[in-house]
Design a protein around this motif. Structure first.
Motif, PDB file in Angstrom:
ATOM      1  N   MET A 116      38.733 -22.205 -34.564  1.00 25.30           N
ATOM      2  CA  MET A 116      37.616 -23.058 -35.677  1.00 25.30           C
ATOM      3  C   MET A 116      37.466 -23.119 -36.752  1.00 25.30           C
ATOM      4  O   MET A 116      38.111 -22.091 -37.425  1.00 25.30           O
ATOM      5  CB  MET A 116      36.434 -22.877 -34.763  1.00 25.30           C
ATOM      6  CG  MET A 116      35.366 -23.519 -35.063  1.00 25.30           C
ATOM      7  SD  MET A 116      33.432 -23.263 -35.227  1.00 25.30           S
ATOM      8  CE  MET A 116      33.870 -23.796 -33.421  1.00 25.30           C
ATOM      9  N   SER A 117      38.104 -24.791 -37.809  1.00 27.07           N
ATOM     10  CA  SER A 117      38.763 -24.382 -39.306  1.00 27.07           C
ATOM     11  C   SER A 117      36.887 -23.483 -39.626  1.00 27.07           C
ATOM     12  O   SER A 117      35.435 -24.365 -39.601  1.00 27.07           O
ATOM     13  CB  SER A 117      38.432 -25.819 -39.528  1.00 27.07           C
ATOM     14  OG  SER A 117      38.299 -25.837 -41.337  1.00 27.07           O
ATOM     15  N   THR A 118      37.468 -22.803 -40.807  1.00 26.84           N
ATOM     16  CA  THR A 118      35.363 -23.031 -41.869  1.00 26.84           C
ATOM     17  C   THR A 118      35.498 -23.108 -42.523  1.00 26.84           C
ATOM     18  O   THR A 118      34.395 -23.203 -43.587  1.00 26.84           O
ATOM     19  CB  THR A 118      34.940 -21.382 -42.035  1.00 26.84           C
ATOM     20  OG1 THR A 118      36.187 -20.593 -42.244  1.00 26.84           O
ATOM     21  CG2 THR A 118      34.711 -20.833 -40.305  1.00 26.84           C
TER      22      THR A 118
ATOM     23  N   THR B  25      33.876 -27.995 -36.580  1.00 25.33           N
ATOM     24  CA  THR B  25      34.333 -27.473 -37.368  1.00 25.33           C
ATOM     25  C   THR B  25      32.269 -27.024 -37.792  1.00 25.33           C
ATOM     26  O   THR B  25      32.002 -27.674 -37.316  1.00 25.33           O
ATOM     27  CB  THR B  25      34.676 -28.071 -38.304  1.00 25.33           C
ATOM     28  OG1 THR B  25      34.448 -28.917 -39.706  1.00 25.33           O
ATOM     29  CG2 THR B  25      36.724 -28.684 -38.224  1.00 25.33           C
ATOM     30  N   GLU B  26      32.829 -25.394 -37.929  1.00 25.69           N
ATOM     31  CA  GLU B  26      31.134 -24.882 -38.801  1.00 25.69           C
ATOM     32  C   GLU B  26      31.129 -26.258 -39.853  1.00 25.69           C
ATOM     33  O   GLU B  26      29.606 -26.149 -39.879  1.00 25.69           O
ATOM     34  CB  GLU B  26      31.903 -23.412 -39.184  1.00 25.69           C
ATOM     35  CG  GLU B  26      30.660 -23.322 -40.161  1.00 25.69           C
ATOM     36  CD  GLU B  26      29.312 -22.882 -38.952  1.00 25.69           C
ATOM     37  OE1 GLU B  26      30.620 -22.584 -37.799  1.00 25.69           O
ATOM     38  OE2 GLU B  26      28.921 -22.364 -38.737  1.00 25.69           O
TER      39      GLU B  26
ATOM     40  N   PRO C  79      36.094 -26.341 -44.846  1.00 24.37           N
ATOM     41  CA  PRO C  79      36.461 -28.007 -45.273  1.00 24.37           C
ATOM     42  C   PRO C  79      37.075 -28.128 -46.254  1.00 24.37           C
ATOM     43  O   PRO C  79      35.992 -27.537 -47.389  1.00 24.37           O
ATOM     44  CB  PRO C  79      34.943 -28.612 -44.855  1.00 24.37           C
ATOM     45  CG  PRO C  79      33.826 -27.400 -45.635  1.00 24.37           C
ATOM     46  CD  PRO C  79      34.429 -25.803 -45.125  1.00 24.37           C
TER      47      PRO C  79
END
Lengths: 237, 116
Positions: free
Chosen positions: A1-3, B86-87, A5
């Motif tokens: 999961m990307s943190t 995504t977060e 952006p």
């Protein structure tokens, strides 16, 4: 999961916030949670107001709208723009004139703002739960300005008020705003209004939202003004 | 209206549960594509998983479209779940309080397990 952006994704959005904060003491804003259309009581409506702007780019149009937003509002209603302007995460106070002359003090969170649009999200106690997105775009060879509201009346009292005149008043408010905005560019056009009932059901589980009703609280605040004045005069300096 | 840069794929991995895979951008221009994808879902499906694995960008108009999709699903007594956020977009779901009505899962497998 990307943190992480990218800037395009993260930049226009307000940072996570649980409750609004204002330092100027405007009532019905600080400590209130922002509310989405799902958090309201009444029927869900999507109302779209649209007008032509002529030879201006969408980016130029939204820059002007952000900078002069309060000036386009109808008389008797005030939008206290944040010092930083209409930018993600900023909170603006509002004073709205309601039917019967009652002044409703509330506010909005700038949920989202980019070069071609911005979205204002209402807090608990506002007449509706939801948001309104102002945007400009090119279609059919010309630039259009649009305001689109997605909302439910916050509580049963507001639902009654919206049904008996509130929706008409809101329509007049945004038609006036867009008409004034178009006039800024020398355009005298009609504002098209499209109203869609997204959900006819009322959410009775949200009836207790009336506890936060800014209209009731603004009325009590106004009624208490003489008492606060007397107390202020009696207190030692 | 501008051509949407959105690609939506509908799959049915298990009976009664549909997945809508959302690729690209979700903006006001995605309205027709989202409606079309929802109409391709079996009306008797009990749950719909929105997969955001390939989401590139979503603005506030896109969030509004998700709200109207949610209302349509609720009217049809269908649950909406989400995975692959995504977060950053998890935070947007919290900010817009969508997380209170759409259950969010880390993976498609976790969402399917919750929907089953």
């Amino acid at each position: 999961m990307s943190t992480q952006p990218d800037e395009r994704a993260a930049g226009p959005w307000a940072a996570p916030i649980d409750r609004l904060a204002m330092t100027d003491g405007h009532i019905n804003v600080s400590g209130r949670r922002p509310t989405a259309p799902m958090n309201g009581f009444g029927r869900m409506w999507q109302k779209t107001y649209r007008t032509a702007l002529g030879a201006v780019t969408p980016q130029q149009a939204i820059t002007v709208l952000k900078e002069h937003f309060p000036e386009f509002w109808p008389a008797g209603n005030r939008f206290f723009a944040p010092l930083a302007g209409i930018a993600p995460g900023e909170v603006a106070a509002l004073d709205l004139t309601m039917p019967g002359g009652l002044k409703l003090s509330t506010g909005v969170l700038v949920l989202y703002a980019d070069d071609e649009s911005f979205t204002l999200m209402t807090p608990e106690g506002h007449m509706f739960a939801g948001w309104i997105t102002f945007s400009a775009f090119t279609e059919d060879g010309q630039t259009w300005a649009q305001a689109q509201v997605l909302m439910r009346a916050s509580d049963p009292l507001y639902e009654l008020g919206m049904t008996f005149g509130g929706h008409r008043q809101e329509d007049r408010h945004w038609v006036h705003t867009l008409t004034s905005f178009a006039a800024h560019f020398g355009v005298e056009g009609e504002v098209a209004v499209e109203t869609v009932c997204v959900d006819r059901r009322r959410q009775w589980g949200r009836a207790r939202n009336i506890w936060h009703n800014a209209g009731i609280r603004s009325g009590l605040h106004m009624a208490g003004a003489p008492v606060r004045l007397v107390r202020g005069r009696r207190s030692p300096s | 209206m501008t051509q949407a840069q959105t690609t939506l794929t509908v799959r049915v991995p298990i009976t009664g549960v549909a997945i809508i895979e959302i690729s690209g951008e979700v903006t006001r221009d995605s309205d027709a594509a989202l409606k079309d994808a929802y109409e391709r879902v079996d009306p008797h499906a009990r749950a719909i998983v929105l997969s955001f694995e390939d989401l590139e960008y979503m603005n506030s108009s896109g969030i509004g479209l998700l709200v109207t999709l949610l209302v349509r699903a609720q009217r049809a007594r269908q649950r909406i779940l989400a995975c692959g956020l995504t977060e950053h977009y998890r935070e947007i779901f919290e900010l817009t309080r969508l997380d209170e009505v759409i259950s969010i899962h880390d993976s498609e497998a976790a969402a399917l397990a919750a929907a089953a």
